[in-house]
Write a protein that holds these residues in place. Structure first.
Motif, PDB file in Angstrom:
ATOM      1  N   LEU A 145      43.273  39.758  55.965  1.00 53.02           N
ATOM      2  CA  LEU A 145      44.179  39.027  54.812  1.00 53.02           C
ATOM      3  C   LEU A 145      44.049  37.783  54.868  1.00 53.02           C
ATOM      4  O   LEU A 145      43.775  36.919  53.876  1.00 53.02           O
ATOM      5  CB  LEU A 145      45.686  39.769  54.979  1.00 53.02           C
ATOM      6  CG  LEU A 145      45.995  41.006  54.599  1.00 53.02           C
ATOM      7  CD1 LEU A 145      47.329  41.343  54.898  1.00 53.02           C
ATOM      8  CD2 LEU A 145      45.678  41.412  53.033  1.00 53.02           C
ATOM      9  N   THR A 146      44.020  37.248  56.290  1.00 53.37           N
ATOM     10  CA  THR A 146      44.249  35.676  56.069  1.00 53.37           C
ATOM     11  C   THR A 146      42.803  35.227  56.255  1.00 53.37           C
ATOM     12  O   THR A 146      42.706  33.873  56.118  1.00 53.37           O
ATOM     13  CB  THR A 146      45.171  35.332  57.259  1.00 53.37           C
ATOM     14  OG1 THR A 146      44.614  35.841  58.719  1.00 53.37           O
ATOM     15  CG2 THR A 146      46.570  35.997  56.968  1.00 53.37           C
ATOM     16  N   MET A 147      41.858  35.834  57.200  1.00 56.01           N
ATOM     17  CA  MET A 147      40.630  35.313  57.485  1.00 56.01           C
ATOM     18  C   MET A 147      40.873  34.091  58.395  1.00 56.01           C
ATOM     19  O   MET A 147      39.896  33.294  58.493  1.00 56.01           O
ATOM     20  CB  MET A 147      39.816  34.667  56.189  1.00 56.01           C
ATOM     21  CG  MET A 147      39.712  35.850  55.357  1.00 56.01           C
ATOM     22  SD  MET A 147      38.301  36.983  56.013  1.00 56.01           S
ATOM     23  CE  MET A 147      36.859  36.181  55.924  1.00 56.01           C
ATOM     24  N   ASN A 148      41.945  34.296  59.178  1.00 58.98           N
ATOM     25  CA  ASN A 148      42.062  32.823  60.237  1.00 58.98           C
ATOM     26  C   ASN A 148      42.818  33.478  61.336  1.00 58.98           C
ATOM     27  O   ASN A 148      44.005  34.022  61.136  1.00 58.98           O
ATOM     28  CB  ASN A 148      42.888  32.043  59.354  1.00 58.98           C
ATOM     29  CG  ASN A 148      43.388  30.829  60.243  1.00 58.98           C
ATOM     30  OD1 ASN A 148      44.187  31.043  61.164  1.00 58.98           O
ATOM     31  ND2 ASN A 148      42.717  29.733  59.902  1.00 58.98           N
ATOM     32  N   LYS A 171      51.938  43.487  55.025  1.00 57.51           N
ATOM     33  CA  LYS A 171      51.716  43.045  53.624  1.00 57.51           C
ATOM     34  C   LYS A 171      52.765  42.169  53.022  1.00 57.51           C
ATOM     35  O   LYS A 171      52.291  41.134  52.417  1.00 57.51           O
ATOM     36  CB  LYS A 171      51.384  44.336  52.721  1.00 57.51           C
ATOM     37  CG  LYS A 171      50.809  44.040  51.173  1.00 57.51           C
ATOM     38  CD  LYS A 171      49.328  43.723  51.326  1.00 57.51           C
ATOM     39  CE  LYS A 171      48.989  43.130  50.048  1.00 57.51           C
ATOM     40  NZ  LYS A 171      49.040  44.103  48.954  1.00 57.51           N
ATOM     41  N   ASN A 172      53.988  42.676  53.108  1.00 58.92           N
ATOM     42  CA  ASN A 172      55.128  41.924  52.431  1.00 58.92           C
ATOM     43  C   ASN A 172      55.217  40.653  52.999  1.00 58.92           C
ATOM     44  O   ASN A 172      55.643  39.546  52.305  1.00 58.92           O
ATOM     45  CB  ASN A 172      56.366  42.959  52.596  1.00 58.92           C
ATOM     46  CG  ASN A 172      56.535  44.008  51.638  1.00 58.92           C
ATOM     47  OD1 ASN A 172      55.739  44.226  50.639  1.00 58.92           O
ATOM     48  ND2 ASN A 172      57.458  44.983  51.894  1.00 58.92           N
ATOM     49  N   SER A 180      32.711  40.633  49.481  1.00 57.89           N
ATOM     50  CA  SER A 180      32.245  40.223  48.215  1.00 57.89           C
ATOM     51  C   SER A 180      33.115  40.649  47.108  1.00 57.89           C
ATOM     52  O   SER A 180      33.124  40.376  46.037  1.00 57.89           O
ATOM     53  CB  SER A 180      30.834  40.454  47.953  1.00 57.89           C
ATOM     54  OG  SER A 180      30.406  41.653  47.783  1.00 57.89           O
ATOM     55  N   LEU A 181      33.696  41.855  47.226  1.00 58.51           N
ATOM     56  CA  LEU A 181      34.338  42.725  46.463  1.00 58.51           C
ATOM     57  C   LEU A 181      35.921  41.883  45.991  1.00 58.51           C
ATOM     58  O   LEU A 181      36.466  41.459  46.938  1.00 58.51           O
ATOM     59  CB  LEU A 181      34.700  44.223  47.118  1.00 58.51           C
ATOM     60  CG  LEU A 181      33.603  44.976  47.386  1.00 58.51           C
ATOM     61  CD1 LEU A 181      34.119  46.152  47.660  1.00 58.51           C
ATOM     62  CD2 LEU A 181      32.555  45.178  46.419  1.00 58.51           C
ATOM     63  N   PRO A 182      36.090  41.974  44.785  1.00 53.62           N
ATOM     64  CA  PRO A 182      37.444  41.856  44.226  1.00 53.62           C
ATOM     65  C   PRO A 182      38.649  42.352  45.165  1.00 53.62           C
ATOM     66  O   PRO A 182      38.463  43.548  45.831  1.00 53.62           O
ATOM     67  CB  PRO A 182      37.740  42.298  42.967  1.00 53.62           C
ATOM     68  CG  PRO A 182      36.259  42.419  42.596  1.00 53.62           C
ATOM     69  CD  PRO A 182      35.448  42.807  43.589  1.00 53.62           C
ATOM     70  N   GLU A 183      39.488  41.478  45.636  1.00 52.77           N
ATOM     71  CA  GLU A 183      40.517  41.896  46.712  1.00 52.77           C
ATOM     72  C   GLU A 183      41.015  43.477  46.487  1.00 52.77           C
ATOM     73  O   GLU A 183      41.172  44.119  47.211  1.00 52.77           O
ATOM     74  CB  GLU A 183      41.608  40.899  46.841  1.00 52.77           C
ATOM     75  CG  GLU A 183      42.370  40.923  48.064  1.00 52.77           C
ATOM     76  CD  GLU A 183      43.646  40.325  48.043  1.00 52.77           C
ATOM     77  OE1 GLU A 183      43.780  39.142  47.385  1.00 52.77           O
ATOM     78  OE2 GLU A 183      44.653  40.527  48.985  1.00 52.77           O
ATOM     79  N   GLU A 184      41.379  43.504  45.101  1.00 52.40           N
ATOM     80  CA  GLU A 184      42.166  44.885  44.984  1.00 52.40           C
ATOM     81  C   GLU A 184      41.290  46.003  45.049  1.00 52.40           C
ATOM     82  O   GLU A 184      41.811  47.208  45.599  1.00 52.40           O
ATOM     83  CB  GLU A 184      42.635  44.883  43.387  1.00 52.40           C
ATOM     84  CG  GLU A 184      41.407  44.823  42.307  1.00 52.40           C
ATOM     85  CD  GLU A 184      41.879  45.126  40.923  1.00 52.40           C
ATOM     86  OE1 GLU A 184      42.930  45.221  40.759  1.00 52.40           O
ATOM     87  OE2 GLU A 184      40.956  44.996  39.998  1.00 52.40           O
TER      88      GLU A 184
END
Lengths: 85, 209
Positions: free
Chosen positions: B48-51, B88-89, B146-150
């Protein structure tokens, strides 16, 4: 069932999320259509690839320690608050 | 004969013993039910954060909240799914509502990691002639990213984490039918990406080899 419907159902089929009726329809179609059978194998493969190829990172030890400590620490804090009251 | 000085600092073990039986039970249950999913949560947070720093914070917050509200966890249901939902929240609250961007994406870290992994795992795939099996971790990862997040999200929750459609629907707050169609469409896109890699590296995808 036509090929188009079968291909849409395949995605949920590999997850075991079809209804009984859908599953039955798909199975019947696959028994008659070799193209869709091949396509179904590919669909299963794609799921396996994601599952197997995506690397799982290990949580850093510092994070593990702080989480392991978390329940203990917060209980202690709660306890101390009660004592001081 | 020595007597215990009550003002003396007690050892952690002694402190633990001062907890009520109920609290001790909660603690051990939390360890068994929730803490076992730490690695899965960390990976989800990383995606989610990539960090790594943000992921760290997110997981910490999640466990803190989970512990606080552990009594509201419905026993017998999937604790992992419950924790993912909390995470997620938290993520939405931190990075979306406050319109705060996640920290800088640490591509170097991810790249380095994939390079080390690639070398150690390459041997096992060398015997495979199937083009899918020759795909490297990095390529699958890049294709997924590369896919859209959803789409990426549901594929991740389903294929990597093994959640059911119902659990995913609850996590992403969408109907089961939406989850199902996102998975279908996402996988279609993913396969196009993967086949693109295969073609780029000279594999003939038409014959399935």
């Amino acid at each position: 069932m036509n090929c188009k419907t079968a291909r849409v159902l395949m995605s949920a089929a590999v997850d075991g999320e079809l209804t009984g009726k859908e599953e039955e329809g798909l199975r019947l179609h696959l028994s008659q259509c070799s193209d869709c059978r091949m396509e179904y194998e590919e669909a299963k493969k794609t799921k396996m690839i994601v599952k197997e190829k995506i690397v799982r990172f290990k949580a850093p030890q510092s994070l593990v320690d702080s989480i392991m400590d978390l329940s203990f620490t917060s209980e202690k804090e709660e306890q101390n608050t009660l004592v001081s009251e | 004969m020595t007597r215990t000085d009550p003002t003396r600092q007690s050892s952690p073990e002694q402190k633990k013993n001062t907890l009520s039986a109920e609290e001790q039970k909660k603690q051990s249950e939390f360890q068994q039910e929730a803490v076992v999913h730490l690695n899965a949560l960390y990976n989800y947070a990383l995606h989610l954060t990539m960090n790594p720093d943000d992921a760290n914070d997110l997981v910490q917050e999640t466990y803190l909240k989970a512990y606080k509200f552990f009594s509201s966890f419905e026993r017998g249901t999937n604790c992992k799914a419950w924790l993912f939902k909390i995470l997620k929240n938290n993520y939405i609250n931190r990075f979306r509502k406050n319109s705060r961007e996640p920290g800088k994406v640490d591509y170097d870290l991810i790249k380095d990691f994939y390079h080390t992994i690639k070398d150690t795992r390459r041997d096992s795939s060398e015997t495979e002639t199937d083009y899918f099996h020759t795909l490297l971790h990095e390529e699958v990862y890049t294709a997924l990213q590369s896919l859209p997040e959803e789409f990426r999200e549901v594929i991740q929750l389903c294929d990597i984490e093994g959640f059911t459609y119902e659990e995913i629907a609850n996590m992403v707050e969408s109907p089961i039918g939406t989850v199902r169609s996102r998975l279908y469409r996402g996988r279609k896109l993913l396969r196009e990406q993967l086949e693109g890699y295969a073609k780029k590296f000279g594999f003939n995808t038409e014959t399935g080899r």
